[in-house]
Design a protein around this motif. Structure first.
Motif: not given
Length: 104
Positions: A32-34
């Motif tokens: 989700p944070t990339g």
């Protein structure tokens, strides 16, 4: 009317849960944070000694050369090698063969 539509849209947390569930179903990594991860290195094909260790050594299957070496009295002729030599001779006759090596 636009206020009612905005209330029905899923929240960020709900979308986050959906993405996580989708990743678990399809066997993908959830990021989700990339941030950059190195999972692609683990998914690469095996190289070198790892491949030999996994598949085993191929010397266990005898080849035509092995049979020729084991039974020289039979004077076996490999049809593939014979065909290759004929094709090489035909190419040389048409001047399509490998060039002569340079002499120093």
């Amino acid at each position: 009317m636009t206020v009612q539509v905005l209330k029905r849209l899923p929240t960020k947390e709900r979308i986050h849960q959906l993405q996580k569930l989708s990743c678990t179903i399809f066997g993908e990594e959830f990021n989700p944070t990339g941030k950059r991860s190195f999972d692609h290195l683990l998914k690469r094909e095996l190289v070198g000694p790892q491949v030999v260790k996994y598949y085993g050594d191929n010397d266990s299957v005898p080849t035509f050369k092995d049979f020729k070496k084991w039974f020289p009295e039979l004077k076996l002729v490999d049809p593939r090698e014979e065909y290759r030599l004929q094709m090489a001779a035909a190419r040389r006759a048409r001047n399509k063969g490998a060039p002569k090596k340079k002499s120093s």
